[in-house]
Design an enzyme around this catalytic site. Structure first.
Site, mmCIF file in Angstrom:
data_model
loop_
_atom_site.group_PDB
_atom_site.id
_atom_site.type_symbol
_atom_site.label_atom_id
_atom_site.label_comp_id
_atom_site.label_asym_id
_atom_site.label_seq_id
_atom_site.Cartn_x
_atom_site.Cartn_y
_atom_site.Cartn_z
ATOM 1 N N HIS A 176 4.811 22.758 18.523
ATOM 2 C CA HIS A 176 5.240 21.239 17.380
ATOM 3 C C HIS A 176 4.441 21.349 16.723
ATOM 4 C CE1 HIS A 176 5.720 17.229 18.071
ATOM 5 N NE2 HIS A 176 4.433 16.827 17.826
ATOM 6 N N ALA A 235 42.065 23.410 13.406
ATOM 7 C CA ALA A 235 40.871 22.635 13.931
ATOM 8 C C ALA A 235 39.914 23.790 14.685
ATOM 9 C CB ALA A 235 40.528 21.437 14.146
ATOM 10 N N GLU A 253 45.672 19.764 13.453
ATOM 11 C CA GLU A 253 46.054 20.252 14.606
ATOM 12 C C GLU A 253 46.564 19.561 15.395
ATOM 13 O OE1 GLU A 253 44.031 23.041 16.083
ATOM 14 O OE2 GLU A 253 45.288 21.882 17.417
ATOM 15 N N ALA A 281 44.538 28.534 9.168
ATOM 16 C CA ALA A 281 43.318 29.028 9.952
ATOM 17 C C ALA A 281 43.639 28.769 11.094
ATOM 18 C CB ALA A 281 42.227 27.642 9.752
ATOM 19 N N VAL A 318 52.623 21.493 12.607
ATOM 20 C CA VAL A 318 52.568 21.436 11.314
ATOM 21 C C VAL A 318 54.084 21.626 11.023
ATOM 22 C CG1 VAL A 318 52.498 22.547 9.256
ATOM 23 C CG2 VAL A 318 50.885 21.202 9.937
ATOM 24 N N VAL A 338 37.808 27.706 15.007
ATOM 25 C CA VAL A 338 36.095 27.155 13.838
ATOM 26 C C VAL A 338 36.533 27.715 12.873
ATOM 27 C CG1 VAL A 338 34.103 28.952 13.984
ATOM 28 C CG2 VAL A 338 35.537 28.276 16.349
HETATM 29 P P1 AMP Z 1 41.440 29.119 16.171
HETATM 30 O O1 AMP Z 1 42.355 29.843 17.329
HETATM 31 O O2 AMP Z 1 39.787 28.345 17.239
HETATM 32 O O3 AMP Z 1 41.006 29.229 14.941
HETATM 33 O O4 AMP Z 1 41.761 27.590 16.578
HETATM 34 C C1 AMP Z 1 43.080 27.530 15.570
HETATM 35 C C2 AMP Z 1 43.977 26.355 16.202
HETATM 36 O O5 AMP Z 1 45.013 26.155 15.075
HETATM 37 C C3 AMP Z 1 44.414 26.141 17.149
HETATM 38 O O6 AMP Z 1 43.267 24.728 17.421
HETATM 39 C C4 AMP Z 1 45.585 26.267 17.370
HETATM 40 O O7 AMP Z 1 46.080 24.811 18.289
HETATM 41 C C5 AMP Z 1 46.142 25.704 15.790
HETATM 42 N N1 AMP Z 1 47.828 25.399 15.359
HETATM 43 C C6 AMP Z 1 48.370 26.268 15.526
HETATM 44 N N2 AMP Z 1 49.998 26.290 15.050
HETATM 45 C C7 AMP Z 1 49.054 24.935 14.475
HETATM 46 C C8 AMP Z 1 50.526 24.243 13.575
HETATM 47 N N3 AMP Z 1 51.648 24.757 13.137
HETATM 48 N N4 AMP Z 1 49.966 22.726 13.537
HETATM 49 C C9 AMP Z 1 48.847 23.063 13.919
HETATM 50 N N5 AMP Z 1 47.851 23.038 14.413
HETATM 51 C C10 AMP Z 1 47.973 24.215 14.675
#
Ligand code: AMP
Ligand code: FAD
Length: 479
Positions: free
Chosen positions: A451, A189, A211, A276, A245, A191
């Site tokens: 405005h 979760a 997440e 992601a 996951v 960006v």
């Molecule tokens: P970002 O680095 O902002 O793109 O966010 C990637 C997100 O993926 C991070 O908040 C991690 O905590 C999450 N993440 C990484 N590995 C896993 C996993 N195995 N299951 C669920 N979330 C994950």
């Protein structure tokens, strides 16, 4: 072939191509080496951002939002739209055209500025020599007075969910779906997960975001993250926190995903799964051990505040070095380095880099969050203004979210601004400019805002910092 350039840039993403253009503008003989080629073998300039990142994702976000508006949002204006339907290949085709237009635009800008574009994979060697291996296998060596490494980043892969580019995809694959998945899983979760999840949610997918962290958007101001979570839940994005996951298997044309959370082990079945989970620097095979460049254990090249590596006349910019992985951060580093090579005294202000999540509403921020100020022991004051009190937001039927401004308790200098709401990115940009000029909240309060505009929410939040907001009751009235 042996040729000598004043500046040789490796990588043509927003960090590299901007550095190359600025160096050429400053009269330096400049070349940019890029390994990416299209199906016909032609060099594709623009890097991740233009080809598979910022631009294509925004094209799909805009298309999917228009579809969502036409099918669900226009009724309130008295506009009845019957029989809306979505042609996914046409939506993807439009995105591809925009990408081609922009990447072709970089080719044109290189020509106009006299930057030599060289196809191939570049590897820095000792003595400022760069070995270039072209797509057809030809190897040549170039010499440079200065080298700028701008090789960018790649999606992170995780062992529990190996990418197969059919059912389990990374961000690049998620920009290419030819039909709307009925059930879509997203791991992460962050960006990218939120943006791509939003695209397909608006197109009609039933989206579940898994997440691992317990806290939603921990890098954002907590109040904004909380408000955003509420808004996304209302939109039907099923974001499950604390869900790690542990496996993903393709079975009979579906993806079976297992994840653990405090309740135990769980299984979900999706038509597609987007991984992601972040990005990693693309630093393998970029330099030899004797080049003098070094990197940390995660592959980020070591640089100082001026993006100088440990090797003389060798710089690194963009996603391959520390700091937020954002296109505009890389571009500004590219400009700084080009100017320093040309003998100017450019510096980069890392305290005022805006960051944006292009969901609807957008989430945008600059400066410190309230939790960071608390952790740093800085005495601050805060002012907020909700979009529901903005005439313009109501007129547009787009009034979810708020603006929050933070200022130093003694000096009133603005320390941060955080927005979830319509046009959040453009609103925060106004505060970026103010912060760049060292403004106080009062300075913004004393400025005349047209405005009715969404910008008035920034004005009101700045006034609220000192208890002077007009269109909401002030928490603490100050004279
Ligand atoms: P970002 O680095 O902002 O793109 O966010 C990637 C997100 O993926 C991070 O908040 C991690 O905590 C999450 N993440 C990484 N590995 C896993 C996993 N195995 N299951 C669920 N979330 C994950
Ligand atoms: P890149 O854009 O990754 O470019 C590096 C280039 O170097 C590539 O073209 C690569 O082929 C080339 N290269 C690598 N190694 C070599 C070599 N050895 N020889 C020759 N060439 C080489 N950022 C934002 O600011 N706003 C957004 O809205 C946004 N949205 C995004 C959406 C998605 C889906 C993704 C994936 C990313 C997004 N980003 C966004 C992040 C943004 O794309 C990156 O921060 C930015 O592209 C980094 O620029 P860069 O020049 O450092 O690297």
């Amino acid at each position: 072939m042996s040729d000598k350039f004043d500046v040789l840039v490796i990588g043509s993403g927003p960090a590299g191509y901007v550095a190359a253009i600025r160096a050429a503008q400053l009269g330096l003989k400049t070349a940019c080496v890029e390994k990416w080629v299209d199906e016909s073998g032609k060099t594709k300039l623009g890097g991740t951002c233009l080809n598979v990142g910022c631009i294509p994702s925004k094209a799909l976000l805009d298309s999917s939002y228009k579809f969502h508006e036409a099918s669900s949002e226009l009724g309130v204006h008295g506009i009845a739209v019957k029989g809306t339907s979505l042609d996914v290949p046409a939506m993807i085709g439009r995105k591809d055209k925009i990408v081609d237009q922009l990447t072709g635009g970089i080719t044109g800008l290189f020509k106009a500025n006299g930057v030599t574009s060289i196809q191939g994979s570049g590897k820095l060697q000792a003595g400022l020599k760069v070995e270039v291996t072209a797509a057809d296998g030809t190897v040549s060596t170039l010499e440079a007075g200065n080298v700028i490494l701008a090789a960018g980043s790649l999606p992170v892969e995780i062992p529990p969910a190996p990418i197969d580019n059919e059912y389990i995809v990374d961000s690049t694959g998620a920009l290419e779906f030819q039909e709307v998945p009925t059930r879509l899983g997203v791991i992460g979760a962050g960006v990218i997960g939120l943006e791509l999840g939003s695209v397909w949610n608006r197109c009609g997918s039933d989206v579940v975001v898994l997440e691992a962290l317990d806290e939603f958007l921990p890098m954002m101001d907590m109040a904004i993250a909380k408000e955003s979570a509420k808004i996304f839940a209302k939109q039907g994005l099923d974001i499950r926190m604390g869900a790690r996951v542990t496996g993903a298997k393709v079975k009979k044309g579906k993806v079976e995903v297992t994840y653990s959370n405090p309740d135990g082990d769980n299984t979900e079945v999706f038509d597609k799964l987007i991984v992601a989970v972040g990005r990693r620097p693309q630093s393998e095979n970029l330099f030899t051990a004797d080049s003098g460049v070094s990197m940390d254990e995660r592959g980020f090249i070591f640089v100082n505040d001026y993006c100088e590596t440990e090797a003389p006349h060798t710089y690194a910019v963009g996603d391959i070095v520390r700091g937020p992985m954002l296109a505009h951060k890389g571009s500004e580093e590219g400009v700084m380095v080009a100017e320093r090579i040309a003998g100017k005294k450019a510096v980069m202000n890392y305290d005022t880099i805006p960051s944006v999540i292009y969901t609807h509403p957008e989430i945008a921020a600059v400066g410190k969050t309230e939790q960071e100020l608390k952790a740093d022991g800085i005495d601050y004051k805060s002012g907020s203004f909700p979009f529901v009190a903005s005439g313009r937001a109501l007129a547009a039927n787009d009034s979810e979210g708020m603006v929050k401004m933070l200022a130093d308790a003694q000096t009133d200098r603005i320390l941060g601004c955080h927005v979830v709401g319509p046009s959040a990115a453009d609103l925060v940009q106004q505060v970026v400019i103010a912060m760049e000029f060292g403004s106080s909240a009062e300075d913004i309060g004393l400025t005349v805002f047209a405005h009715p505009t969404l910008s008035e929410t920034v004005h009101e939040a700045a006034l609220a910092v000192n208890g002077h907001a007009i269109h909401i009751p002030n928490r603490k009235r100050r004279k």
